[in-house]
Design an enzyme around this catalytic site. Structure first.
Site, PDB file in Angstrom:
ATOM      1  N   ALA A  14       0.821  -1.219   0.000  1.00 48.93           N
ATOM      2  CA  ALA A  14       0.000   0.000   0.000  1.00 48.93           C
ATOM      3  C   ALA A  14       0.853   1.266   0.000  1.00 48.93           C
ATOM      4  O   ALA A  14       0.323   2.374   0.045  1.00 48.93           O
ATOM      5  CB  ALA A  14      -0.935   0.007   1.210  1.00 48.93           C
ATOM      6  N   GLY A  15       2.166   1.098  -0.064  1.00 50.43           N
ATOM      7  CA  GLY A  15       3.064   2.258  -0.055  1.00 50.43           C
ATOM      8  C   GLY A  15       3.162   2.920  -1.418  1.00 50.43           C
ATOM      9  O   GLY A  15       2.529   2.498  -2.392  1.00 50.43           O
ATOM     10  N   GLN A  16       3.974   3.977  -1.475  1.00 52.42           N
ATOM     11  CA  GLN A  16       4.131   4.753  -2.715  1.00 52.42           C
ATOM     12  C   GLN A  16       4.667   3.904  -3.871  1.00 52.42           C
ATOM     13  O   GLN A  16       4.157   3.966  -4.985  1.00 52.42           O
ATOM     14  CB  GLN A  16       5.105   5.917  -2.466  1.00 52.42           C
ATOM     15  CG  GLN A  16       4.558   7.007  -1.581  1.00 52.42           C
ATOM     16  CD  GLN A  16       4.011   8.176  -2.391  1.00 52.42           C
ATOM     17  OE1 GLN A  16       4.365   8.362  -3.547  1.00 52.42           O
ATOM     18  NE2 GLN A  16       3.156   8.956  -1.776  1.00 52.42           N
ATOM     19  N   GLY A  18       4.662   0.587  -4.045  1.00 50.24           N
ATOM     20  CA  GLY A  18       3.650  -0.440  -4.310  1.00 50.24           C
ATOM     21  C   GLY A  18       2.558   0.072  -5.229  1.00 50.24           C
ATOM     22  O   GLY A  18       2.147  -0.608  -6.176  1.00 50.24           O
ATOM     23  N   ASN A 108      15.592  -2.859  10.029  1.00 46.21           N
ATOM     24  CA  ASN A 108      15.341  -3.597   8.793  1.00 46.21           C
ATOM     25  C   ASN A 108      15.846  -5.030   8.880  1.00 46.21           C
ATOM     26  O   ASN A 108      15.273  -5.933   8.278  1.00 46.21           O
ATOM     27  CB  ASN A 108      15.955  -2.865   7.604  1.00 46.21           C
ATOM     28  CG  ASN A 108      15.089  -1.703   7.176  1.00 46.21           C
ATOM     29  OD1 ASN A 108      13.928  -1.880   6.851  1.00 46.21           O
ATOM     30  ND2 ASN A 108      15.623  -0.497   7.225  1.00 46.21           N
ATOM     31  N   GLN A 115      11.212 -12.164   6.965  1.00 46.94           N
ATOM     32  CA  GLN A 115      10.738 -12.425   5.601  1.00 46.94           C
ATOM     33  C   GLN A 115      11.556 -13.525   4.931  1.00 46.94           C
ATOM     34  O   GLN A 115      11.010 -14.358   4.201  1.00 46.94           O
ATOM     35  CB  GLN A 115      10.734 -11.128   4.789  1.00 46.94           C
ATOM     36  CG  GLN A 115       9.668 -10.168   5.322  1.00 46.94           C
ATOM     37  CD  GLN A 115       9.488  -8.919   4.484  1.00 46.94           C
ATOM     38  OE1 GLN A 115      10.183  -8.699   3.499  1.00 46.94           O
ATOM     39  NE2 GLN A 115       8.548  -8.090   4.892  1.00 46.94           N
ATOM     40  N   GLY A 133      13.463  -2.550  -0.984  1.00 48.26           N
ATOM     41  CA  GLY A 133      13.514  -1.738   0.241  1.00 48.26           C
ATOM     42  C   GLY A 133      14.939  -1.525   0.710  1.00 48.26           C
ATOM     43  O   GLY A 133      15.730  -2.469   0.765  1.00 48.26           O
ATOM     44  N   ASN A 134      15.267  -0.293   1.041  1.00 54.26           N
ATOM     45  CA  ASN A 134      16.646   0.055   1.416  1.00 54.26           C
ATOM     46  C   ASN A 134      16.947  -0.209   2.891  1.00 54.26           C
ATOM     47  O   ASN A 134      16.051  -0.155   3.706  1.00 54.26           O
ATOM     48  CB  ASN A 134      16.892   1.529   1.091  1.00 54.26           C
ATOM     49  CG  ASN A 134      17.059   1.718  -0.404  1.00 54.26           C
ATOM     50  OD1 ASN A 134      17.714   0.914  -1.053  1.00 54.26           O
ATOM     51  ND2 ASN A 134      16.459   2.760  -0.943  1.00 54.26           N
ATOM     52  N   HIS A 190      23.668  -0.242  -3.703  1.00 55.92           N
ATOM     53  CA  HIS A 190      22.673   0.761  -4.106  1.00 55.92           C
ATOM     54  C   HIS A 190      22.729   1.895  -3.085  1.00 55.92           C
ATOM     55  O   HIS A 190      21.978   1.946  -2.125  1.00 55.92           O
ATOM     56  CB  HIS A 190      21.272   0.153  -4.171  1.00 55.92           C
ATOM     57  CG  HIS A 190      20.205   1.185  -4.388  1.00 55.92           C
ATOM     58  ND1 HIS A 190      20.207   2.017  -5.489  1.00 55.92           N
ATOM     59  CD2 HIS A 190      19.138   1.556  -3.646  1.00 55.92           C
ATOM     60  CE1 HIS A 190      19.167   2.846  -5.403  1.00 55.92           C
ATOM     61  NE2 HIS A 190      18.516   2.586  -4.285  1.00 55.92           N
TER      62      HIS A 190
END
Length: 328
Positions: A14-16, A18, A108, A115, A133-134, A190
């Site tokens: 639901a994030g930006q 996504g 994280n 995960q 994801g960073n 990255h």
């Protein structure tokens, strides 16, 4: 005969990023216009994001995508990753004001350990995992290390945004079409330490390095522009680069799944020791893809300037890995 649907898990759905990603996956841009998909969407178990996810799913419904064979909302990776053929790990904790990098790595670290364990337990044994994801390289490293029963090669980190940013800057500098640039790569992490390398790049068979022929521009304009592009976008837009990140994720996964026809692309992959990068380090390398597998481009000459840049980005990555060693 129509193809069997594949299962695509997306975290931070639901994030930006996504929001910029899901509609393109459902339309067939990632896996092809003949490949039905089932979206398995994960958000944190909090009312706000779960409610927002329902809204995104309503919009996906309203697009009536012929290839969208189903979708599910999840709050637990153990159900979200069940039988997943592809997993895009987009959700991560962003760095807040005054947050130290070590703190960010720890937060994280916990997310990507969980995960990785869930993927290990329930995903397809051939799952293709892309960490967006960073800090992406280190998060991918954590997930890989937390999934000992899955092949290491199944885990990748997204360097494609840096690659695309570099290609765009080269196209602007040379006045040539971005689609004509070949054999460009980005080495390393990255992060602003990444090393975008056009020494082997060509445009319609001509050497880009000879065309530009300006080492000062390379070191003082090109590399800092590509390395700090994310910060420049936040400064201008007030929000981080979401659409371009989603686009890079689509590019990365499409090339991995469908092949690159011999063209070089950049992927963060676990090293096997090539180019002096220690085994298992999640590092940006030039690769080609075919039949659902990536293959490292080997035997490239590394000059003194390049070696210095590669060492710098490797040093940063090793520092990050050391910072999460206690979690693994």
């Amino acid at each position: 005969m129509s193809k069997k649907p594949v299962r695509v898990a997306v975290t931070g759905a639901a994030g930006q990023i996504g929001y910029a990603l899901l509609f393109r996956i459902a339309s067939g841009e990632m896996l092809g216009k003949d490949q039905p998909v089932i979206l398995q969407l994960l958000e944190v178990p909090v009312e706000g994001p779960q409610k927002a996810l329902k809204g995104v799913m309503m919009e996906l419904d309203d697009c009536a995508f012929p290839l969208l064979a189903g979708m599910e909302a999840h709050s637990d990776p153990m159900t979200a990753f069940k039988d997943a053929d592809y997993a895009l790990l987009v959700g991560s904790r962003p760095r807040g004001p005054g947050m130290e990098r070590a703190e960010l790595l720890a937060v994280n670290g916990a997310i990507f350990t969980a995960q990785g364990k869930a993927l290990n337990a329930v995903a397809s044994r051939n799952v293709k995992v892309l960490v967006v994801g960073n800090p992406a390289n280190t998060n991918a490293y954590i997930a890989m290390k937390s999934a000992p029963d899955l092949p290491r090669k199944n885990f990748t980190a997204m360097l494609r945004l840096d690659h695309n940013r570099a290609a765009s800057q080269i196209a602007a500098k040379t006045g040539k079409a971005v689609a004509d640039i070949e054999k460009l790569t980005v080495w390393g992490n990255h992060s602003p330490t990444m090393y975008a390398d056009y020494r082997f790049a060509t445009i319609n068979g001509e050497s880009v390095a000879k065309m530009i022929n300006d080492q000062e521009w390379n070191a003082n304009v090109f590399l800092p522009t590509v390395g700090k592009r994310g910060a420049a976008i936040i400064e201008a837009r007030g929000l981080s680069s979401a659409a371009s990140a989603a686009n890079a994720a689509i590019d990365h996964m499409r090339d991995w799944a469908l092949g690159t026809n011999g063209k070089w692309v950049t992927m963060g992959i676990p090293s096997d020791g090539q180019y002096g990068i220690p085994k298992d380090t999640m590092f940006g390398f030039p690769v080609t893809c075919e039949n659902g597998e990536y293959k490292l481009v080997e035997g490239l000459e590394i000059d003194a300037f390049s070696q210095e840049r590669i060492n710098k980005t490797l040093e940063e990555l090793q520092g990050e890995q050391a910072g999460v060693a206690h979690l693994l």
